[in-house]
Write an enzyme that holds these catalytic residues in place. Structure first.
Site, mmCIF file in Angstrom:
data_model
loop_
_atom_site.group_PDB
_atom_site.id
_atom_site.type_symbol
_atom_site.label_atom_id
_atom_site.label_comp_id
_atom_site.label_asym_id
_atom_site.label_seq_id
_atom_site.Cartn_x
_atom_site.Cartn_y
_atom_site.Cartn_z
ATOM 1 N N LYS A 202 0.862 -1.186 0.000
ATOM 2 C CA LYS A 202 0.000 0.000 0.000
ATOM 3 C C LYS A 202 0.900 1.239 0.000
ATOM 4 C CE LYS A 202 -1.662 2.917 2.626
ATOM 5 N NZ LYS A 202 -1.676 4.142 1.807
ATOM 6 N N GLU A 277 10.325 1.536 10.196
ATOM 7 C CA GLU A 277 11.308 2.573 9.837
ATOM 8 C C GLU A 277 10.586 3.900 10.005
ATOM 9 O OE1 GLU A 277 14.328 1.747 8.995
ATOM 10 O OE2 GLU A 277 14.237 -0.290 8.226
ATOM 11 N N CYS A 311 13.815 11.431 5.456
ATOM 12 C CA CYS A 311 13.904 11.091 6.888
ATOM 13 C C CYS A 311 15.315 11.250 7.412
ATOM 14 C CB CYS A 311 13.431 9.651 7.097
ATOM 15 S SG CYS A 311 14.315 8.475 6.062
ATOM 16 N N GLU A 408 9.748 16.536 14.652
ATOM 17 C CA GLU A 408 10.106 16.399 13.242
ATOM 18 C C GLU A 408 9.255 17.348 12.396
ATOM 19 O OE1 GLU A 408 9.015 12.728 11.190
ATOM 20 O OE2 GLU A 408 10.952 12.735 10.159
HETATM 21 P P1 NAP Z 1 2.673 8.385 7.587
HETATM 22 O O1 NAP Z 1 1.604 9.396 7.649
HETATM 23 O O2 NAP Z 1 3.037 7.669 8.820
HETATM 24 O O3 NAP Z 1 2.242 7.371 6.443
HETATM 25 C C1 NAP Z 1 3.073 6.308 5.999
HETATM 26 C C2 NAP Z 1 2.227 5.265 5.325
HETATM 27 O O4 NAP Z 1 1.375 4.682 6.311
HETATM 28 C C3 NAP Z 1 1.291 5.813 4.250
HETATM 29 O O5 NAP Z 1 1.170 4.876 3.212
HETATM 30 C C4 NAP Z 1 0.014 5.972 5.020
HETATM 31 O O6 NAP Z 1 -1.128 6.000 4.213
HETATM 32 C C5 NAP Z 1 0.034 4.747 5.882
HETATM 33 N N1 NAP Z 1 -0.824 4.796 7.069
HETATM 34 C C6 NAP Z 1 -1.351 5.864 7.697
HETATM 35 N N2 NAP Z 1 -2.107 5.475 8.749
HETATM 36 C C7 NAP Z 1 -2.054 4.131 8.794
HETATM 37 C C8 NAP Z 1 -2.625 3.139 9.649
HETATM 38 N N3 NAP Z 1 -3.396 3.460 10.694
HETATM 39 N N4 NAP Z 1 -2.357 1.840 9.400
HETATM 40 C C9 NAP Z 1 -1.557 1.490 8.367
HETATM 41 N N5 NAP Z 1 -0.993 2.389 7.515
HETATM 42 C C10 NAP Z 1 -1.243 3.690 7.728
HETATM 43 O O7 NAP Z 1 4.024 9.011 7.048
HETATM 44 P P2 NAP Z 1 4.196 9.973 5.810
HETATM 45 O O8 NAP Z 1 3.696 11.325 6.171
HETATM 46 O O9 NAP Z 1 3.677 9.300 4.583
HETATM 47 O O10 NAP Z 1 5.789 9.993 5.678
HETATM 48 C C11 NAP Z 1 6.593 10.847 6.393
HETATM 49 C C12 NAP Z 1 7.188 10.142 7.589
HETATM 50 O O11 NAP Z 1 7.897 8.979 7.179
HETATM 51 C C13 NAP Z 1 8.205 10.996 8.317
HETATM 52 O O12 NAP Z 1 8.028 10.858 9.689
HETATM 53 C C14 NAP Z 1 9.535 10.399 7.891
HETATM 54 O O13 NAP Z 1 10.593 10.620 8.781
HETATM 55 C C15 NAP Z 1 9.181 8.967 7.800
HETATM 56 N N6 NAP Z 1 10.124 8.242 6.970
HETATM 57 C C16 NAP Z 1 10.984 7.364 7.579
HETATM 58 C C17 NAP Z 1 11.927 6.699 6.824
HETATM 59 C C18 NAP Z 1 12.893 5.722 7.454
HETATM 60 O O14 NAP Z 1 13.523 4.987 6.720
HETATM 61 N N7 NAP Z 1 13.014 5.679 8.762
HETATM 62 C C19 NAP Z 1 11.982 6.911 5.442
HETATM 63 C C20 NAP Z 1 11.087 7.815 4.866
HETATM 64 C C21 NAP Z 1 10.153 8.471 5.638
HETATM 65 P P3 NAP Z 1 -1.740 7.354 3.584
HETATM 66 O O15 NAP Z 1 -0.821 8.466 3.891
HETATM 67 O O16 NAP Z 1 -1.823 7.027 2.178
HETATM 68 O O17 NAP Z 1 -3.072 7.546 4.208
#
Ligand code: NAP
Length: 505
Positions: A202, A277, A311, A408
């Protein structure tokens, strides 16, 4: 901000009828994205779609399935049916198919880079240089790593032979964010299927286009139906259905820390294997003996690459007091040279933020920085007009306890804070709940190793940033994650170790 817009991008402000082709292409009409289940492009069970907004224009560029538990269940069933044959497919054949997919991604690099840029707001130059080549590398790496994945055997005192089987688990649930869409999706799909699992992925609902194109390339590469399934939609609905599905024994998740906790809770009742991650608030520590021009040049990258939406970006810069003012002058001058604007313009350095909501969040943190007593020494403003643009911003005068240094922001906003001596540098660097990565600048070899060992970070870069080797473990400490992926860590995560003991005497 540059007012230049390439003809193609202007054309993307589409009002013409939807393009109903199954796979994405860089055209003028909004694309209609489909779920990819059992080798077919299919509409969501609900028939409902969500708008995908282009960050550079604020216009609808695609419509994506608003999938729910029914779509996830159909995808899991397809993946489940494909698992027995795929897990028994000879490793060399799995490797060959992954290599073919890598070749197809590479052959379509320019189209994929443009799709990624259009969908995410990142510059096409970055997508061409980083995102898409990395997707190619992910498939090539795991296609070949699997050929060398040996397991152990122990002759136990001549009495028995103990050996380890490394077996795939079944259907892998893969959830990825919007900041590096194809890069991170392929980082999960490649090891999952190389090891013989099938998968349901997804992608972020904000950046579905390259995942949609990947589905078609996977089919063209000859991957059997059901090995890769991609379901689009919202995290709270489709994502949650995937993490809580009883027939998905393993979840690899990349995203924010708050979402990571929800994923862990959904997975816990089923005792799923989970890799998380998560977010970061990474320190970039610059000692007085550093190569300053190099530190400034690379820190501009680590601060503002991909609009600070990586990130691993170093959003907290700590500079030894004796060179602090000089560093700030040089860094601010370099920041002001950055060109913000049309992501498809080859000269652009900083593109658009992912969404209007994220622009609000970033602006809010800059206002908070002022309220907390910080000084904005570069940038600080959103760009008026269409799209979600924010100036690269530098804040000084804030201590480590301020929210701006604790939370963040995930945008083009960095703080610069002076420190006195090695102990204070380490204390400042470790003063958040995160522990993803850290960067360290010094010419003193002994100090470099000492400080690297003392930093709370899954990755420490010394005198460089974002130099990645796919063989090394990758992940975060503290609230930046649980588990490691990369290299043999990924192969280990995506397989179950089974001990077999044969009596010899
Ligand atoms: P996010 O809001 O946590 O979303 C990540 C993914 O999870 C999306 O596909 C999102 O879907 C999905 N999701 C949301 N709620 C969920 C739930 N209750 N159950 C299952 N999946 C769910 O993060 P983002 O805003 O997309 O990305 C930014 C974050 O990612 C930042 O905090 C960044 O630091 C982190 N990040 C970490 C790494 C690493 O390697 N550590 C790498 C890249 C990014 P939808 O958004 O489509 O609704």
């Amino acid at each position: 901000m540059s007012s230049r817009h390439s003809p193609e991008l202007s054309g993307a402000r589409a009002t013409s009828p939807a393009n109903t082709s199954a796979a994405g292409e860089v055209g003028r009409a909004p694309l209609v994205v489909s779920n990819f289940i059992n080798g077919e492009f299919v509409a969501p069970a609900s028939g409902a779609y969500i708008d995908d907004i282009g960050p550079a224009t604020g216009e609808v560029i695609a419509r994506i399935p608003d999938s729910d538990a029914r779509d996830i269940d159909a995808a899991v069933r397809a993946a489940h049916s494909a698992f027995p044959a795929w897990s028994r497919t000879p490793v060399a054949e799995r490797s060959r198919l992954l290599l073919r997919l890598a070749d197809l991604i590479e052959n379509n690099l320019e189209e994929l880079a443009r799709l990624e840029s259009r969908d995410n707001g990142k510059t096409v130059t970055l997508a061409r240089r980083l995102d898409i080549p990395r997707a190619v590398a992910n498939f090539r790496f795991f296609a070949t790593a699997i050929l060398h994945y040996a397991s152990e055997a122990h002759p136990t005192d001549g009495v028995a032979l103990n050996y380890t089987l490394r077996q795939p688990l079944g259907v892998a649930g893969l959830i990825s964010p919007w900041n590096l869409p194809l890069y991170l999706l392929s980082w999960k799909i490649a090891p999952a299927i190389a090891t013989g699992n099938t998968c349901v992925a997804k992608p972020s609902e904000l950046t579905p286009l390259t995942a949609n194109r990947l589905a078609q390339l996977a089919r063209d590469a000859g991957l059997p139906p059901g090995v890769i399934n991609i379901v689009h939609g919202l995290g709270a609905k489709a994502g949650d259905a995937l993490t809580s599905h009883p027939k998905v024994p393993l979840i690899s998740f990349t995203g924010g820390t708050v979402t990571g906790a929800k994923v862990a809770m959904a997975a816990a009742p089923h005792f799923k294997r989970v890799s998380l991650e998560l977010g970061g608030k990474n320190p970039n520590v610059i000692f007085a003996d550093a190569d300053l021009p190099e530190a400034v040049k690379t820190s501009i990258q680590s601060s503002f690459a991909n609009q600070g939406e990586i990130c691993l970006c170093g959003s907290r810069i700590f500079v030894e007091r004796s060179i602090h003012d000089h560093f700030v002058d040089e860094f601010v001058a370099a920041t002001k040279q950055l060109r913000i604007g049309d992501p498809w313009d080859e000269a652009t350095d900083v593109g658009a933020l992912i969404s209007a909501a994220h622009l609000e969040k970033v602006s809010g943190y800059v206002e908070l920085a002022k309220q907390e007593g910080g000084t904005i020494v570069a940038g600080g403003r959103r760009i008026d007009g269409a799209g979600f643009f924010f100036e690269p911003t530098v804040v000084t005068g804030l201590g480590c306890d301020r929210r701006v240094l604790q939370e963040e922001i995930f945008g083009p906003v960095v703080t610069i804070t002076p420190f006195d001596g090695e102990d204070e540098a380490i204390a400042f660097a470790n003063s958040t709940r995160y522990g993803l990565s850290a960067t360290l600048w010094t010419r003193d070899l002994q100090r470099a190793h000492r400080v690297a060992a003392a930093l709370d970070a899954g990755t420490v870069w010394i005198n460089c940033w974002l130099v990645r080797d796919l063989r090394v473990p990758f992940g975060g400490m503290k609230e930046s994650g649980v588990g490691r992926e990369g290299g043999f860590e990924s192969l280990s995560f995506f397989t179950e170790a089974k001990n077999v003991c044969v009596k010899l005497a």
